[in-house]
Design a protein around this motif. Structure first.
Motif, PDB file in Angstrom:
ATOM      1  N   ASP A  15     -20.922  30.417 -49.542  1.00 48.03           N
ATOM      2  CA  ASP A  15     -19.860  31.042 -50.328  1.00 48.03           C
ATOM      3  C   ASP A  15     -18.496  30.902 -49.650  1.00 48.03           C
ATOM      4  N   LEU A  16     -18.459  31.044 -48.332  1.00 45.80           N
ATOM      5  CA  LEU A  16     -17.206  30.908 -47.591  1.00 45.80           C
ATOM      6  C   LEU A  16     -16.651  29.488 -47.702  1.00 45.80           C
ATOM      7  N   THR A  20     -13.288  28.420 -49.594  1.00 45.29           N
ATOM      8  CA  THR A  20     -12.259  27.721 -48.809  1.00 45.29           C
ATOM      9  C   THR A  20     -11.824  26.431 -49.483  1.00 45.29           C
ATOM     10  N   LEU A  21     -12.775  25.697 -50.019  1.00 48.20           N
ATOM     11  CA  LEU A  21     -12.474  24.384 -50.582  1.00 48.20           C
ATOM     12  C   LEU A  21     -12.305  24.391 -52.100  1.00 48.20           C
ATOM     13  N   SER A 108     -12.909  28.726 -38.477  1.00 47.49           N
ATOM     14  CA  SER A 108     -11.754  29.209 -39.207  1.00 47.49           C
ATOM     15  C   SER A 108     -11.712  28.480 -40.551  1.00 47.49           C
ATOM     16  N   PRO A 109     -11.653  29.201 -41.664  1.00 47.52           N
ATOM     17  CA  PRO A 109     -11.554  28.524 -42.951  1.00 47.52           C
ATOM     18  C   PRO A 109     -10.363  27.560 -43.019  1.00 47.52           C
ATOM     19  N   VAL A 116     -11.204  18.842 -43.658  1.00 48.06           N
ATOM     20  CA  VAL A 116     -11.601  18.198 -44.913  1.00 48.06           C
ATOM     21  C   VAL A 116     -10.422  17.413 -45.491  1.00 48.06           C
ATOM     22  N   ASP A 117      -9.236  17.985 -45.469  1.00 51.85           N
ATOM     23  CA  ASP A 117      -8.054  17.262 -45.956  1.00 51.85           C
ATOM     24  C   ASP A 117      -7.842  15.977 -45.170  1.00 51.85           C
ATOM     25  N   ASP A 118      -7.984  16.043 -43.848  1.00 53.09           N
ATOM     26  CA  ASP A 118      -7.822  14.847 -43.013  1.00 53.09           C
ATOM     27  C   ASP A 118      -8.860  13.778 -43.377  1.00 53.09           C
TER      28      ASP A 118
END
Length: 125
Positions: A15-16, A20-21, A108-109, A116-118
């Motif tokens: 869920d976290l 986050t994403l 850390s979220p 993930v962005d990178d």
């Protein structure tokens, strides 16, 4: 649309990560709660990225990773292990199984979102 597969048996972590994403419109989130389902979803959906826990029911994450990375049809999928196993041997085992990177829980979220962005930025070219 790009897909990200989260393979995690802990519903709180699942869920976290999803929260986050979940706001990014560049990809769709897929979820699996055990290694067997995660492997099947990865083969069927061919996500751009898999966030993969190691300690999973039915099939552990290292075996999922090895299976995907040994098959030319899926070897291109970026696998980021997301695990609470923090010993140097654990990290080495994950990378030896073919994972592209290793991210330690708890996390850390914001740090996960940046990673993930990178990954997505690097793989969009």
């Amino acid at each position: 649309m790009n897909k990200i597969l989260i393979v995690e048996d802990d519903t709180i972590v699942q869920d976290l990560v999803s929260a986050t994403l979940g706001g990014d419109q560049r990809y769709t989130l897929l979820q699996a709660y055990n290694g067997h389902t995660g492997l099947e979803l990865a083969k069927r959906e061919k996500p751009i990225l898999i966030l993969l826990d190691i300690d999973l029911p039915r099939l552990n994450g290292l075996n999922v990773c090895r299976t995907l990375k040994s098959d030319p049809d899926y070897a291109h999928i970026y696998i980021l292990i997301l695990s609470a196993m923090t010993q140097e041997d654990d990290i080495k085992a994950g990378l030896d199984a073919g994972a592209n990177d290793y991210f330690i829980k708890p996390f850390s979220p914001l740090a996960l979102l940046r990673r993930v962005d990178d990954i997505l930025d690097a793989n969009s070219n």
